[in-house]
Motif scaffolding. Structure first.
Motif, PDB file in Angstrom:
ATOM      1  N   THR A  33     -11.149 -25.706  10.321  1.00 59.88           N
ATOM      2  CA  THR A  33     -11.266 -24.942   9.076  1.00 59.88           C
ATOM      3  C   THR A  33     -12.510 -25.298   8.258  1.00 59.88           C
ATOM      4  OG1 THR A  33      -8.894 -24.587   9.001  1.00 59.88           O
ATOM      5  CG2 THR A  33     -10.083 -24.343   6.923  1.00 59.88           C
ATOM      6  N   ASN A  37     -15.359 -22.524   7.200  1.00 58.41           N
ATOM      7  CA  ASN A  37     -15.772 -22.298   5.824  1.00 58.41           C
ATOM      8  C   ASN A  37     -17.281 -22.413   5.648  1.00 58.41           C
ATOM      9  OD1 ASN A  37     -13.209 -21.689   4.867  1.00 58.41           O
ATOM     10  ND2 ASN A  37     -12.742 -23.823   4.448  1.00 58.41           N
ATOM     11  N   HIS A  56     -15.750 -18.490  -1.454  1.00 55.85           N
ATOM     12  CA  HIS A  56     -15.798 -19.593  -0.484  1.00 55.85           C
ATOM     13  C   HIS A  56     -16.242 -20.901  -1.128  1.00 55.85           C
ATOM     14  CE1 HIS A  56     -14.532 -17.247   2.863  1.00 55.85           C
ATOM     15  NE2 HIS A  56     -15.435 -16.324   2.586  1.00 55.85           N
ATOM     16  N   ASP A  59     -13.097 -22.238  -2.811  1.00 55.05           N
ATOM     17  CA  ASP A  59     -12.142 -22.741  -1.815  1.00 55.05           C
ATOM     18  C   ASP A  59     -12.635 -24.035  -1.172  1.00 55.05           C
ATOM     19  OD1 ASP A  59     -10.218 -20.766  -2.176  1.00 55.05           O
ATOM     20  OD2 ASP A  59     -10.871 -19.557  -0.455  1.00 55.05           O
ATOM     21  N   MET A  60     -13.926 -24.085  -0.841  1.00 56.84           N
ATOM     22  CA  MET A  60     -14.473 -25.276  -0.194  1.00 56.84           C
ATOM     23  C   MET A  60     -14.422 -26.485  -1.117  1.00 56.84           C
ATOM     24  SD  MET A  60     -17.584 -23.395   1.828  1.00 56.84           S
ATOM     25  CE  MET A  60     -18.275 -24.844   2.645  1.00 56.84           C
TER      26      MET A  60
END
Length: 157
Positions: A33, A37, A56, A59-60
C-alpha cells in the motif's frame, strides 16, 4: 479557481462503481500500500490533478508517510529517500503515464523486472492506469480540491 463542471460523485456514481472495483482489487493486490500511494501521488503530480494530490497527500500523511518524501517526490531521481523498488516503480509509472510518445523504454522495463515479478508488474500497471483514469475524470470535471478528509473513500472499496 475555476468552477467545477460536473459533480462526478453525484452524477457519475453508477459509472464510478466500476472504478471502485479496481480500487478494491488494488487494495489487496501484490503491491504494498505505501508504494501504491507513492505511485498515485507521483502520477497525479505529472497530470496536475489537484483533487487527487490533496487526497493522496492527506491519506499518506495519516498513514505515516514523511513530509520529506512527499515534498521531494517530484524530484525522486535525485533524492536519496526512495528504495530501489520504489525507484523502479516510479520510473515505470512515469513511463506508462507519458506513453503518448511511443512505448515504455526497454531500460525502464528491465529496471522494473529486477524489482517486481510479472504479476506485480501487471498490478503496478493497473495501479498506474487506474490513477490516470481518476485524474482525467477530476481534471475534466474540475473537481474541487481541499475538502477531502483522510479515509473518506475507504468505505467505497
Amino acid at each position: 479557481m475555476r468552477n467545477q463542471r460536473i459533480n462526478i460523485m453525484e452524477k457519475g456514481a453508477t459509472a464510478l462503481k466500476a472504478m471502485y472495483g479496481l480500487g478494491a482489487y488494488l487494495s489487496k493486490c501484490s503491491i504494498e500500500t505505501p508504494l501504491l500511494n507513492l505511485i498515485y501521488f507521483r502520477v497525479s503530480q505529472i497530470n496536475g490533478c489537484a483533487f487527487c494530490l490533496d487526497m493522496h497527500a492527506k491519506d499518506m500523511r495519516a498513514e505515516g508517510e514523511s513530509e520529506q518524501r512527499l515534498y521531494l517526490l517530484n524530484a525522486w531521481h535525485g533524492a536519496p529517500f526512495y528504495s530501489d523498488r520504489e525507484r523502479a516503480a516510479l520510473a515505470w509509472a512515469e513511463a506508462v503515464t507519458r506513453i503518448a510518445g511511443g512505448d515504455v523504454p526497454d531500460e525502464v522495463y528491465q529496471q522494473v523486472r529486477t524489482q517486481f515479478s510479472e504479476e506485480e508488474i501487471v498490478d503496478l500497471t493497473l495501479a498506474v492506469t487506474t490513477i490516470n483514469s481518476y485524474n482525467r475524470f477530476n481534471i475534466a470535471f474540475r473537481t474541487t480540491a481541499g475538502y477531502y478528509q483522510p479515509g473518506d473513500f475507504a468505505k467505497l472499496q
